[in-house]
Motif scaffolding. Structure first.
Motif, short mmCIF file in Angstrom:
data_model
loop_
_atom_site.label_atom_id
_atom_site.label_comp_id
_atom_site.label_asym_id
_atom_site.label_seq_id
_atom_site.Cartn_x
_atom_site.Cartn_y
_atom_site.Cartn_z
N ILE B 184 37.45 91.55 45.26
CA ILE B 184 36.71 90.31 45.02
C ILE B 184 36.37 90.18 43.54
CG2 ILE B 184 34.68 88.96 45.67
CD1 ILE B 184 34.58 90.56 48.25
N ALA B 185 35.92 91.28 42.95
CA ALA B 185 35.59 91.25 41.53
C ALA B 185 36.83 90.91 40.71
CB ALA B 185 35.02 92.61 41.10
N ALA B 186 37.96 91.53 41.05
CA ALA B 186 39.18 91.30 40.27
C ALA B 186 39.61 89.84 40.36
CB ALA B 186 40.30 92.22 40.76
N VAL B 187 39.48 89.25 41.55
CA VAL B 187 39.86 87.84 41.70
C VAL B 187 38.97 86.96 40.83
CG1 VAL B 187 39.89 85.92 43.31
CG2 VAL B 187 40.88 88.12 43.97
N ALA B 188 37.67 87.23 40.85
CA ALA B 188 36.75 86.43 40.04
C ALA B 188 37.07 86.58 38.55
CB ALA B 188 35.31 86.86 40.32
N ILE B 189 37.35 87.81 38.13
CA ILE B 189 37.68 88.03 36.72
C ILE B 189 38.98 87.30 36.37
CG2 ILE B 189 38.13 89.76 34.95
CD1 ILE B 189 36.81 91.75 37.02
N GLY B 190 39.96 87.41 37.29
CA GLY B 190 41.25 86.75 37.04
C GLY B 190 41.08 85.25 36.87
N ILE B 191 40.22 84.66 37.69
CA ILE B 191 39.98 83.21 37.58
C ILE B 191 39.40 82.88 36.20
CG2 ILE B 191 38.44 81.39 38.42
CD1 ILE B 191 38.90 82.48 41.22
N ALA B 192 38.46 83.71 35.77
CA ALA B 192 37.83 83.44 34.47
C ALA B 192 38.81 83.69 33.33
CB ALA B 192 36.60 84.32 34.31
N GLU B 193 39.56 84.78 33.42
CA GLU B 193 40.46 85.13 32.32
C GLU B 193 41.58 84.11 32.17
OE1 GLU B 193 41.04 88.60 30.60
OE2 GLU B 193 38.87 88.48 30.69
N ASN B 194 41.98 83.50 33.27
CA ASN B 194 43.07 82.55 33.19
C ASN B 194 42.59 81.11 33.03
OD1 ASN B 194 45.72 84.00 33.55
ND2 ASN B 194 44.50 84.89 35.19
N GLY B 195 41.29 80.95 32.90
CA GLY B 195 40.76 79.62 32.68
C GLY B 195 41.04 78.66 33.83
N ARG B 196 40.87 79.15 35.06
CA ARG B 196 41.08 78.27 36.23
C ARG B 196 39.73 77.74 36.70
NH1 ARG B 196 46.49 77.47 36.31
NH2 ARG B 196 45.96 76.28 38.16
N ILE B 197 39.77 76.71 37.54
CA ILE B 197 38.55 76.19 38.17
C ILE B 197 37.96 77.31 39.01
CG2 ILE B 197 37.70 74.51 39.89
CD1 ILE B 197 39.86 72.62 38.88
N PRO B 198 36.65 77.55 39.04
CA PRO B 198 35.56 76.73 38.49
C PRO B 198 35.14 77.10 37.08
CG PRO B 198 34.67 78.45 39.86
CD PRO B 198 36.15 78.64 39.89
N VAL B 199 35.83 78.02 36.39
CA VAL B 199 35.37 78.41 35.06
C VAL B 199 35.84 77.41 34.01
CG1 VAL B 199 35.59 80.19 33.31
CG2 VAL B 199 35.22 80.82 35.68
N ASP B 200 37.11 77.03 34.10
CA ASP B 200 37.69 76.12 33.13
C ASP B 200 38.69 75.27 33.90
OD1 ASP B 200 38.45 74.88 30.83
OD2 ASP B 200 39.64 76.55 30.06
N ASN B 201 38.96 74.08 33.39
CA ASN B 201 39.91 73.23 34.08
C ASN B 201 41.17 73.11 33.25
OD1 ASN B 201 41.29 71.34 35.48
ND2 ASN B 201 39.63 69.86 35.57
N PRO B 202 42.31 73.67 33.74
CA PRO B 202 43.51 73.63 32.94
C PRO B 202 44.11 72.23 32.81
CG PRO B 202 43.98 74.59 35.07
CD PRO B 202 42.50 74.38 35.01
N ALA B 203 43.67 71.29 33.63
CA ALA B 203 44.30 69.96 33.63
C ALA B 203 43.36 68.91 33.06
CB ALA B 203 44.70 69.59 35.05
N THR B 204 42.28 69.33 32.42
CA THR B 204 41.29 68.34 32.00
C THR B 204 41.79 67.55 30.78
OG1 THR B 204 39.03 67.99 31.38
CG2 THR B 204 40.09 69.93 30.48
N HIS B 205 41.27 66.35 30.65
CA HIS B 205 41.58 65.57 29.46
C HIS B 205 40.30 65.16 28.76
CE1 HIS B 205 45.84 65.44 29.99
NE2 HIS B 205 45.62 65.34 31.27
N LEU B 206 39.18 65.73 29.17
CA LEU B 206 37.92 65.44 28.53
C LEU B 206 37.58 66.66 27.66
CD1 LEU B 206 35.49 63.57 28.31
CD2 LEU B 206 34.50 64.75 30.25
N GLU B 207 37.58 66.46 26.35
CA GLU B 207 37.51 67.61 25.46
C GLU B 207 36.27 68.46 25.69
OE1 GLU B 207 38.35 64.64 24.48
OE2 GLU B 207 40.07 64.70 23.16
N LEU B 208 35.14 67.83 26.00
CA LEU B 208 33.91 68.59 26.08
C LEU B 208 33.89 69.57 27.24
CD1 LEU B 208 31.19 66.04 25.11
CD2 LEU B 208 31.81 68.13 23.95
N THR B 209 34.75 69.37 28.24
CA THR B 209 34.74 70.29 29.38
C THR B 209 35.78 71.39 29.22
OG1 THR B 209 36.37 68.99 30.57
CG2 THR B 209 34.07 68.40 30.89
#
Lengths: 680, 319
Positions: B184-209
């Motif tokens: 579970i920890a590794a999955v959470a870290i992987g999400i954060a490290e790869n900038g996926r939702i909910p940490v980061d949105n790879p498809a966003t077009h709003l610079e502030l997010t």
């Protein structure tokens, strides 16, 4: 004819070296330039001698020097441990001396004589083989560096920093000397050889541990006695802070190792390692976090020194604990990590401080919010900063990574020492170490990104000039040594082998070769050359393939245009470097970490002053940080001191009757004490 | 023979990673589009984008330094070096003896630091905001990752991925609470490290997010292509890492015949496919969180990692 062998020659050479440095210091009183000119060849030759001594097997040798307290000769000796630290000291010393040659309008002249004396005092501390010589060397080192910190003494901040520094040095001395006295109590004389035969026991050993942790730890920058480092390192000139941070903290660690591992003997209990591990972990995180908050390049570097000393202290603590339960292999691994990281840090931190000094001279300031874009004007310095930064951030295949990898392996093996309590402590230590390393990476990106990349934040930074030839030579030399340590950590561990045998009875035989360092014999480990080759191969192949594809499609080269910046638009002509407010600075970069970790660990508070509409005053964001060591240790201590001095003050206003009775009571007490001592 | 097989599997593995990275991104995008009721782009669309970008001449900002130009290739090389060390279809590759988990984590950090520095090079607000947030996230993700490595090293006695994978594949340790928590920890870290939702949105077009996208805002042409390729490769590295450690079945052992490689390849593709589907579903049903909530998210991973290590001590102490 033992004196004519290589160890004897080396020891004689080093004794002459110390004397020569003191002479150079005397000569520099008349001609300040002699200081750096004399120190440079001496350090270079000394470094070669230390290397030859270590390669030659590092057999111990000792001589008696007819100087010292009445009737007692001073003893100097050299063994694997002092040889290893001498090598570190002299390499850093050579680079610092080279940089000191680059004296800008004689600004170092006022304190130039103290520079070789500082170097000589550190060497004397490393060579000392009796308690007297050790204290002389250690205190001479403190005083010489105190004078060097005062180089720019007209600055109020410099005087305050120097005062704090000498105060901490006094506390250190007040603990180190009693510690040595306690060890020597049962011994007939002060020589280390005699002290070793009479290790302290019981409460005396515990007192020695506590006193040495304060006495040497305060000089090394071990938490919570690290508060003097950021101001003192910022106040001193670049080449001096390079030596203070790179070499002097290591000399203090040497004293710690010499007393705790060597003089106190191997028969100490397992929990002896715990204070070092806990203080180290606390200091590592605190230093790493503070490095993200400081606004002065040198203060950032000083905080990261606190972090690295913390990491080394963890390794030393684990080695002590593992040795106590006879886990020789683990103790050797932890010691290897500590020594390797000490050597790595002893090279890359001076490198970064020399770069900070070059920045001070080239761009007129060390403040992050006045720098920026130095990569265009100071390419060599920036390249050296990048090398040092990679080590600081612990990125493979740098020397910092090699040291931290070995330390991590020691932590991963440490649960074998046993006990669920200790195992939990070690898990938390591993967490804190990783946090510290990650914080150091963030601090490095912030330091380099804000000061050396981006747009200039002041006209002075926009017109920065590259460092002079000697300074560049010093920086490039240290960068090259750092690179070599990163590529061949096994060679450094081979040089540390004699020291390890001396301290923990085992070294990294079969575990540290030219290509691989491994936690266990015949196990896979960290192959630095292979990783570097893999990285280089990937980089070259990718770059070549991309280039060929671009050439084939007529898209080679690149065009220049205004920055896109999310469509922000070009800045007006009166802002030649763009609007300074739209660029991220040191304080803004640190904001996420300040809010998430700083509020709890550093009591960070932000206050925003937002003027009413129509008010022409600017909006202000004020940030306040408090180091917990300062809040919980030093300020209460200062209050207690004030209260005591207030009490003492009252004695001046006593009536003559009371003064006389006070003296009478004191006399009676004194006689009672004398009588009691007679009885014992 | 083993050495030859090791070399061949190593080369095949690198080629596979390079080719499959963008395909993985395409597959996730397609799945997400389908889940949202859209037709979605073709699976190979990322590859087409990459080739198009590689044919374009980059436009550099006027004050871009050499570091900005060198960063994409350097960051990509670091990710590629890490990718070469994480096994996919076969164990015992030529790089196996040097595939240390700490080194792999270090190489990924290296690529992140290079990109963060490059983001600061132009001196724009977006570059700075991206770099600052990326480094903050990594300050929380790395300790959690180290605790996961710590747990694995306690089990297998080494940090070498090849040895750990082989030991876990053999089923020596069975099902363990610690491994579950570490997963579970590794999955959470992987999400954060790869900038996926909910940490980061790879498809966003709003610079502030944006976090990662804000860092690379100034890049264009072949530079951008290398960065995008690196993003796909890094996601694949993380998925392979998780499958190799926590779903170890199917991979061909060292020195196995090429027929087993095919079986291993099928198993790996299936496992990564399941993970990709899970990621797409997760990203569809969950919203991106505030930046200042991310440390809490990673703090949970940190706590789970610590629990995994402590549970292991407790169980070993009782056994």
């Amino acid at each position: 004819m033992a004196a004519m062998t290589l160890p004897g020659l080396a020891l004689g050479g080093f004794a002459l070296f110390v004397a020569a440095l003191l002479l150079v210091g005397a000569a520099a009183v008349a001609r300040p330039r002699f200081a750096a000119l004399g120190a440079l060849p001496l350090c270079a030759a000394g470094a070669l001698l230390a290397l030859a001594y270590l390669i030659g097997g590092a057999h111990p040798a000792a001589i008696a020097v007819p100087i010292g307290p009445p009737g007692v000769a001073m003893t100097l000796a050299i063994d694997g441990l002092s040889g290893f630290f001498l090598l570190l000291l002299l390499l850093a010393g050579a680079a610092a001396s080279a940089t000191a040659l680059d004296d800008h309008q004689g600004e170092y002249a006022a304190t130039a004589p103290f520079f070789p004396v500082f170097l000589g005092a550190m060497a004397l501390t490393l060579l000392a083989a009796d308690a007297f010589a050790l204290v002389i060397g250690f205190e001479l080192m403190s005083l010489a560096s105190f004078a060097l910190v005062l180089t720019h003494h007209r600055d109020e901040a410099v005087r305050t920093a120097a005062l704090l520094y000498i105060g901490m040095a006094a506390i250190g001395a007040a603990c180190l000397i009693p510690a040595l006295a306690l060890i020597a109590q049962a011994a007939p004389d002060l020589r280390f050889a005699t002290l070793r035969a009479h290790p302290p026991e019981g409460w005396r050993a515990v007192a020695v541990l506590a006193l040495v942790l304060v006495g040497a730890g305060s000089k090394a920058g071990l938490a919570p006695l690290h508060v003097w480092l950021p101001p003192a390192h910022s106040a001193a000139p670049g080449h001096v802070s390079a030596l203070m941070s790179g070499a002097m903290t290591k000399v203090a660690l040497y004293v710690l190792i010499r007393v705790l591992f060597d003089l106190c003997g191997p028969a100490q209990p397992m929990w002896w390692g715990l204070p070092l591990v806990l203080l180290g972990a606390a200091g590592a995180v605190l230093g790493g976090l503070r490095a993200n908050m400081e606004g002065d390049i040198k203060a950032v570097l000083a905080c990261s020194t606190v972090e690295n000393i913390g990491l080394i202290a963890i390794g030393l603590g684990l080695a002590l604990a593992a040795r106590a339960v006879d886990l020789g292999q683990l103790a050797a691994l932890a010691m290897a990590g500590a020594l390797l990281h000490a050597m790595a840090h002893g090279m890359f931190k001076p490198l970064l401080f020399l770069c900070a000094g070059a920045t001070q001279h080239g761009a007129g300031t060390r403040r992050l919010d006045r720098l920026g874009g130095l990569i265009h004007r100071m390419p060599v310095t920036t390249a050296c900063v990048l090398v040092g930064g990679a080590c600081l951030a612990g990125l493979p295949p740098s020397s910092g990574f090699a040291g931290e990898w070995t330390l991590f392996q020691a932590v991963l093996g440490a649960p074998r020492i046993g006990g669920i309590f200790l195992q939990t402590v070690i898990s938390v230590t591993a967490l804190l170490m990783a946090l510290a390393v990650a914080l150091a990476a963030a601090a490095t990106v912030r330091l380099i990104g804000v000061a050396f990349l981006g747009r200039p934040r002041s006209p002075r930074a926009a017109a920065a000039v590259e460092a002079g030839l000697p300074a560049r030579a010093g920086m490039i030399g240290l960068a090259a040594v750092s690179g070599l340590i990163g590529l061949f950590p096994g060679a450094v561990l081979a040089l540390a082998g004699p020291a390890q045998h001396l301290l923990v009875g085992a070294a990294m035989e079969g575990r540290a070769g030219g290509l691989v360092i491994a936690p266990q014999a015949d196990a896979p480990g960290y192959a630095a050359p292979a990783i570097a080759a893999l990285l280089g191969l990937c980089g070259v192949l990718v770059a070549m393939a991309v280039r060929r594809y671009a050439l084939a499609n007529g898209a080679a080269g690149h065009r220049r245009g205004p920055a896109w910046d999310g469509g922000f638009g070009a800045a007006p002509a009166w802002l030649p470097f763009g609007d300074p407010l739209t660029q991220y600075g040191g304080a803004s970069f640190a904001q996420p970490l300040r809010r998430s970790l700083g509020t709890t660990l550093l009591a960070a508070r932000e206050s925003v002053f937002m003027p009413e509409p129509g008010d022409t005053r600017p909006a202000r964001l004020e940030v306040a940080l408090h180091d917990p060591a300062d809040t919980h240790l030093f300020q209460p201590a200062a209050r207690a001191r004030d209260a005591l001095s207030g009490l003492a003050d009252r004695m001046q206003f006593l009536t003559i009757r009371r003064t006389l009775s006070l003296m009478f009571i004191a006399l009676v007490l004194f006689l009672a004490v004398v009588a009691a001592m007679e009885q014992m | 023979m083993t050495l030859l097989f090791g070399l061949i599997t190593q080369l095949l593995h690198v080629a596979l990673m390079l080719a499959a990275g963008p395909v993985l991104i395409g597959a996730i995008r397609l799945l997400k589009a389908r889940l949202l009721g859209r037709t979605g782009p073709h699976v190979l669309q990322p590859w087409r984008d990459l080739l198009r970008l590689f044919r374009k001449q980059p436009v550099l900002a006027e004050n871009a330094s050499w570091l900005f130009r060198a960063a994409p290739a350097a960051a990509f090389a670091a990710i590629l070096a890490a990718a070469a060390l994480v096994p996919t279809f076969a164990l015992g590759m030529a790089g196996g003896p040097v595939a240390d988990l700490l080194v792999i984590a270090g190489l990924l950090t290296l690529s992140r630091c290079i990109l963060a520095l490059a983001a600061m090079d132009i001196g724009t607000a977006f570059g700075g905001i991206g770099a600052s947030r990326e480094m903050t996230f990594s300050a929380f993700a790395e300790p959690a990752l180290l605790l996961v490595i710590f747990t694995l090293a306690l089990l297998a006695g080494t940090t070498n991925l090849d040895v750990i994978a082989d030991a876990l594949r053999g089923g020596t340790y069975g099902l363990r609470v610690s491994l579950g928590l570490a997963l579970i920890a590794a999955v959470a870290i992987g999400i954060a490290e790869n900038g996926r939702i909910p940490v980061d949105n790879p498809a966003t077009h709003l610079e502030l997010t944006m976090v990662h996208e804000a860092m690379v805002l100034e890049y264009s042409g072949r530079h951008l292509a290398l960065i995008e390729w690196g993003v796909g490769l890094k996601l694949l590295v993380w998925m392979s890492l998780i499958t190799t450690i926590f779903l170890p079945f199917g991979a061909a052992p060292a020195g196995a015949s090429p027929l087993l490689w095919l079986a291993g390849l099928a198993a790996w593709a299936a496992k990564v496919g399941v993970l990709a589907a899970a990621l797409a579903t997760f990203e569809t049903v969950i919203a991106k969180m505030r930046v200042f909530r991310v440390p809490e998210f990673l703090g949970i991973a940190l706590l789970l990692g610590l629990l995994a290590a402590v549970f292991l001590f407790v169980s070993q102490g009782l056994a």
